[in-house]
Design an enzyme around this catalytic site. Structure first.
Site, PDB file in Angstrom:
ATOM      1  N   ASP A   8       0.490  -3.964  -3.690  1.00 14.52           N
ATOM      2  CA  ASP A   8       1.630  -4.858  -3.521  1.00 14.52           C
ATOM      3  C   ASP A   8       1.188  -6.059  -2.687  1.00 14.52           C
ATOM      4  O   ASP A   8       0.771  -5.898  -1.535  1.00 14.52           O
ATOM      5  CB  ASP A   8       2.780  -4.115  -2.831  1.00 14.52           C
ATOM      6  N   ASP A 103       3.232  -9.510  -8.714  1.00 17.80           N
ATOM      7  CA  ASP A 103       2.623  -9.212  -7.412  1.00 17.80           C
ATOM      8  C   ASP A 103       2.461  -7.735  -7.106  1.00 17.80           C
ATOM      9  O   ASP A 103       2.103  -7.384  -5.981  1.00 17.80           O
ATOM     10  CB  ASP A 103       3.424  -9.881  -6.301  1.00 17.80           C
ATOM     11  N   GLU A 104       2.694  -6.833  -8.056  1.00 16.48           N
ATOM     12  CA  GLU A 104       2.463  -5.416  -7.774  1.00 16.48           C
ATOM     13  C   GLU A 104       2.129  -4.655  -9.044  1.00 16.48           C
ATOM     14  O   GLU A 104       2.508  -5.044 -10.148  1.00 16.48           O
ATOM     15  CB  GLU A 104       3.668  -4.780  -7.076  1.00 16.48           C
TER      16      GLU A 104
END
Length: 350
Positions: A8, A103-104
């Protein structure tokens, strides 16, 4: 026993803005819409979070909480570019990757032989490579399943790593607040608290059928999560949009000739990654990315450009002309289309 890593990025959009403009560091910063036009905060840095600013908050309200808050508009192309570079790093450790957003992502490294098979070492290596190549930090969680890995990645944020070993699952989950459980929102958390349930250990005496009677179909899920059980697989993304490789050099490359000399090794690694793709992908266009000494960067891609060493040299020369200064990172890659024709028909380079 599965080995799952959850990666993350830390305040992803804001981190990229601070990386690209160091003057933004150390002050409350958010990425989002105009407060005067009913804009919404997409993300914010930790200085802004100290004032109570959060994602999905109205920009006008965020400005009231933090009068000094600087709100900048999002640059999605820049964020996608960094996301793709991070995804490319993941492929060096496993092909079982499930992106959840830019983003993860979840990585199943159960059978990976990288880092001597150690999921912890893989997570540490990924974090170090992202920091070095992209100039931002990511947090990681390592656990036997997705539920615990996601909780672990948030445990030591920002720039943190949390490992939950199989033998530690029971003790870890027993003291876990129920609001940390996947799927438990504010309403469900309040219902649980009214029943005297604040942590997962207090769910253990409940029978599965009693939880189902109280919470419907989610009751069985609660019973499993309270015991650290999560059998959900890492679902591999059905279609990739690009494949790329990049390298950050120990010493900046002083001129174009030095950059061109590094291309063959990068193209060889790109060919290896392309060779692992499903045969129904085809190349739409090649691209080259350069990051210069001052951390500015440029990406040049061209539909119809030849996917050959000569084609990449030409793209590299054009990209270098945009910055005209020593280069700290070079990336090469291809955009992909899904098509019936085999990938190999497109790759005169390889």
């Amino acid at each position: 026993m599965r080995k799952i890593i959850h990666i993350d990025c830390d305040c992803f959009y804001a981190a990229i803005e601070m990386r690209d403009d160091p003057r933004l560091r150390g002050r409350p910063l958010a990425v989002g819409g105009d407060p005067g036009k009913r804009g919404v905060i997409a993300t914010c840095n930790y200085e802004a979070r100290a004032y109570g600013v959060r994602s999905a908050m109205a920009s006008a309200y965020a400005r009231k909480l933090c009068p000094d808050l600087l709100i900048v508009p999002p640059r999605m192309a820049a964020y996608r570019e960094v996301s793709e570079a991070i995804q490319a790093i993941f492929t060096d450790y496993t092909t079982l990757i499930q992106p959840l957003s830019l983003d993860e992502a979840f990585l199943d490294v159960s059978t990976s032989e990288a880092c001597r098979g150690s999921a912890t070492l893989m997570a540490e290596a990924i974090r170090a490579r992202v920091r070095e190549s992209q100039g931002i930090t990511v947090s990681a969680g390592v656990a036997p399943n997705k539920f615990l890995a996601k909780i672990a990645s948030d445990w030591n944020k920002p720039d943190g790593l949390k490992v939950i070993l199989p033998e530690d699952v029971e003790a870890f989950v027993r003291t876990l607040p129920v609001e940390r459980l996947h799927g438990v929102g504010r309403v469900t958390a309040e219902r649980l608290k009214r029943l005297g349930i604040d942590v997962c250990g207090e769910l253990l005496p409940w029978r599965k059928q009693d939880l189902a009677k109280e919470f419907g179909s989610f009751g069985e899920r609660l019973w499993q999560l309270a015991r650290g059980i999560d059998e959900r697989p890492v679902v591999v993304e059905s279609r990739r949009q690009s494949v790329s490789v990049e390298n950050t050099f120990d010493q900046d490359l002083p001129d174009l000739s030095a950059c061109l000399a590094e291309l063959p090794a990068l193209l060889e690694k790109l060919a290896q990654r392309l060779g692992r793709l499903d045969a129904h992908y085809r190349v739409s266009k090649p691209f080259v990315k350069l990051k210069f000494r001052d951390f500015t960067q440029t990406t040049l891609e061209q539909a119809g450009a030849p996917v050959t060493p000569e084609g990449y040299r030409e793209l590299c020369a054009q990209a270098f002309a945009r910055g005209g200064q020593p280069v700290r990172l070079i990336g090469v890659g291809v955009r992909l289309d899904n098509a019936r024709s085999p990938l190999g028909e497109q790759l005169s380079l390889f």
